[in-house]
Write a protein that holds these residues in place. Structure first.
Motif, PDB file in Angstrom:
ATOM      1  N   ALA A  48      -9.097  24.921   4.904  1.00  0.00           N
ATOM      2  CA  ALA A  48      -9.087  26.372   4.697  1.00  0.00           C
ATOM      3  C   ALA A  48      -8.053  26.824   3.674  1.00  0.00           C
ATOM      4  CB  ALA A  48      -8.837  27.090   6.020  1.00  0.00           C
ATOM      5  N   THR A  49      -7.296  25.882   3.105  1.00  0.00           N
ATOM      6  CA  THR A  49      -6.260  26.275   2.144  1.00  0.00           C
ATOM      7  C   THR A  49      -6.501  25.709   0.751  1.00  0.00           C
ATOM      8  OG1 THR A  49      -4.867  24.385   2.797  1.00  0.00           O
ATOM      9  CG2 THR A  49      -4.520  26.472   3.955  1.00  0.00           C
ATOM     10  N   ARG A  50      -7.602  25.026   0.551  1.00  0.00           N
ATOM     11  CA  ARG A  50      -7.916  24.519  -0.788  1.00  0.00           C
ATOM     12  C   ARG A  50      -8.216  25.690  -1.721  1.00  0.00           C
ATOM     13  NH1 ARG A  50      -8.971  19.027  -1.306  1.00  0.00           N
ATOM     14  NH2 ARG A  50      -8.998  17.870   0.663  1.00  0.00           N
ATOM     15  N   ARG A  51      -7.736  25.574  -2.942  1.00  0.00           N
ATOM     16  CA  ARG A  51      -7.838  26.686  -3.888  1.00  0.00           C
ATOM     17  C   ARG A  51      -9.197  26.753  -4.584  1.00  0.00           C
ATOM     18  NH1 ARG A  51      -3.826  29.105  -1.455  1.00  0.00           N
ATOM     19  NH2 ARG A  51      -1.868  27.957  -1.594  1.00  0.00           N
ATOM     20  N   ARG A  87     -10.788  27.932  11.054  1.00  0.00           N
ATOM     21  CA  ARG A  87      -9.989  27.765   9.835  1.00  0.00           C
ATOM     22  C   ARG A  87      -8.925  26.688  10.038  1.00  0.00           C
ATOM     23  NH1 ARG A  87      -9.994  30.949   5.708  1.00  0.00           N
ATOM     24  NH2 ARG A  87      -7.746  30.784   5.360  1.00  0.00           N
ATOM     25  N   GLU A  88      -8.998  25.656   9.207  1.00  0.00           N
ATOM     26  CA  GLU A  88      -8.027  24.562   9.263  1.00  0.00           C
ATOM     27  C   GLU A  88      -6.844  24.926   8.363  1.00  0.00           C
ATOM     28  OE1 GLU A  88      -8.831  19.960   9.217  1.00  0.00           O
ATOM     29  OE2 GLU A  88      -8.446  20.634   7.162  1.00  0.00           O
ATOM     30  N   THR A  89      -5.829  25.526   8.952  1.00  0.00           N
ATOM     31  CA  THR A  89      -4.640  25.951   8.228  1.00  0.00           C
ATOM     32  C   THR A  89      -3.426  25.180   8.740  1.00  0.00           C
ATOM     33  OG1 THR A  89      -4.208  27.695   9.834  1.00  0.00           O
ATOM     34  CG2 THR A  89      -5.578  28.271   7.921  1.00  0.00           C
ATOM     35  N   ILE A  90      -2.291  25.364   8.081  1.00  0.00           N
ATOM     36  CA  ILE A  90      -1.071  24.681   8.509  1.00  0.00           C
ATOM     37  C   ILE A  90      -0.648  25.123   9.911  1.00  0.00           C
ATOM     38  CG2 ILE A  90       1.353  24.241   7.944  1.00  0.00           C
ATOM     39  CD1 ILE A  90       0.560  24.771   4.989  1.00  0.00           C
ATOM     40  N   PRO A  91      -0.620  26.434  10.210  1.00  0.00           N
ATOM     41  CA  PRO A  91      -0.273  26.828  11.585  1.00  0.00           C
ATOM     42  C   PRO A  91      -1.212  26.227  12.625  1.00  0.00           C
ATOM     43  CG  PRO A  91      -0.226  28.730  10.132  1.00  0.00           C
ATOM     44  CD  PRO A  91      -0.814  27.608   9.338  1.00  0.00           C
ATOM     45  N   HIS A  92      -2.498  26.159  12.285  1.00  0.00           N
ATOM     46  CA  HIS A  92      -3.451  25.595  13.243  1.00  0.00           C
ATOM     47  C   HIS A  92      -3.147  24.122  13.510  1.00  0.00           C
ATOM     48  CE1 HIS A  92      -7.121  24.571  15.328  1.00  0.00           C
ATOM     49  NE2 HIS A  92      -7.302  23.588  14.464  1.00  0.00           N
ATOM     50  N   VAL A  93      -2.944  23.355  12.461  1.00  0.00           N
ATOM     51  CA  VAL A  93      -2.718  21.916  12.622  1.00  0.00           C
ATOM     52  C   VAL A  93      -1.421  21.641  13.378  1.00  0.00           C
ATOM     53  CG1 VAL A  93      -2.268  19.757  11.390  1.00  0.00           C
ATOM     54  CG2 VAL A  93      -4.074  21.298  10.592  1.00  0.00           C
TER      55      VAL A  93
END
Length: 242
Positions: free
Chosen positions: A58-61, A76-82
């Motif tokens: 979810a953070t790829r540009r 959404r696969e984000t840093i907070p999620h992981v």
């Protein structure tokens, strides 16, 4: 060309969200120059993590990649999620939490009082199990819990602290009704290695010397970054890291 991409990166809405948190205490960045207590792979990881440029769905540009988590299917696969919400990593969360707790417990001098860890309070609550209870020889009782929230805004750490205080307040109120001097607080460390400045007063109340507290803060921040990197790598590769 380089300045163009730098300006584009700086303009993104997720840039700068964490800097106000990890810049609030020098322990959060103690490793920047010499890399003390920090593996090179952790040093390499944490800068990208704090900038929000880790390679997650979810953070790829660029591209139209499916943003869902590859582990649990969350939207959404984000840093907070992981680092804080993806349940397959719950064992690592516990190890991260316990690493902080164990360092603090070992740092409390025996002359200060007796320490109990993960024990219920008989007659008060069957569900509230604080991480640490320090019964000082002076008669004071300190109920301390540990938590590792994601530091996406300045209020993240203070909100997490207040949640712990509110959670264990019934124990403290019960002890006060018995005539005891009781207090509740928390040790809060962000999952990107941010040290909450309010922790310093908590360590002092537990009788931990200022000299050792200065070292322990750095060790805890590095431990937390190491665990975050291991969670991230295992999330991507599927290879066990912890």
């Amino acid at each position: 060309m380089e300045s163009h991409f730098i300006s584009q990166l700086a303009a993104l809405v997720d840039q700068g969200k964490t800097i106000q948190v990890f810049s609030s205490h020098p322990a959060s960045n103690h490793f920047l120059q010499a890399g003390d207590f920090t593996r090179f792979c952790d040093w390499n990881y944490i800068h990208r993590a704090r900038l929000g440029v880790l390679q997650l769905n979810a953070t790829r540009r660029f591209g139209n990649r499916d943003p869902r988590s590859r582990k649990c299917g969350y939207a959404r696969e984000t840093i907070p999620h992981v680092l804080n919400h993806c349940k397959p990593h719950s064992v690592a969360w516990r190890k991260r939490h316990d690493a902080i707790q164990n360092r603090v417990v070992r740092a409390i001098p025996p002359t200060v009082g007796s320490v109990t860890v993960n024990k219920k309070f008989p007659g008060i609550s069957t569900t509230l199990i604080p991480d640490l209870v320090l019964r000082k020889k002076s008669g004071e009782v300190y109920v301390i819990d540990f938590t590792v929230p994601f530091e996406d805004r300045p209020e993240s750490l203070s909100t997490a602290r207040q949640h712990k205080i509110d959670k264990y307040l019934p124990i403290v109120e019960h002890l006060r009704r018995e005539g005891k001097s009781a207090f509740v607080d928390a040790v809060v460390v962000g999952s990107l290695g941010s040290w909450d400045p309010s922790n310093d007063a908590v360590l002092a109340r537990m009788g931990i010397s200022r000299r050792y507290a200065n070292l322990m803060r750095k060790l805890i921040c590095s431990d937390t970054i190491k665990c975050g990197r291991d969670i991230y790598i295992e999330h991507l590769s599927g290879k066990k890291q912890y």
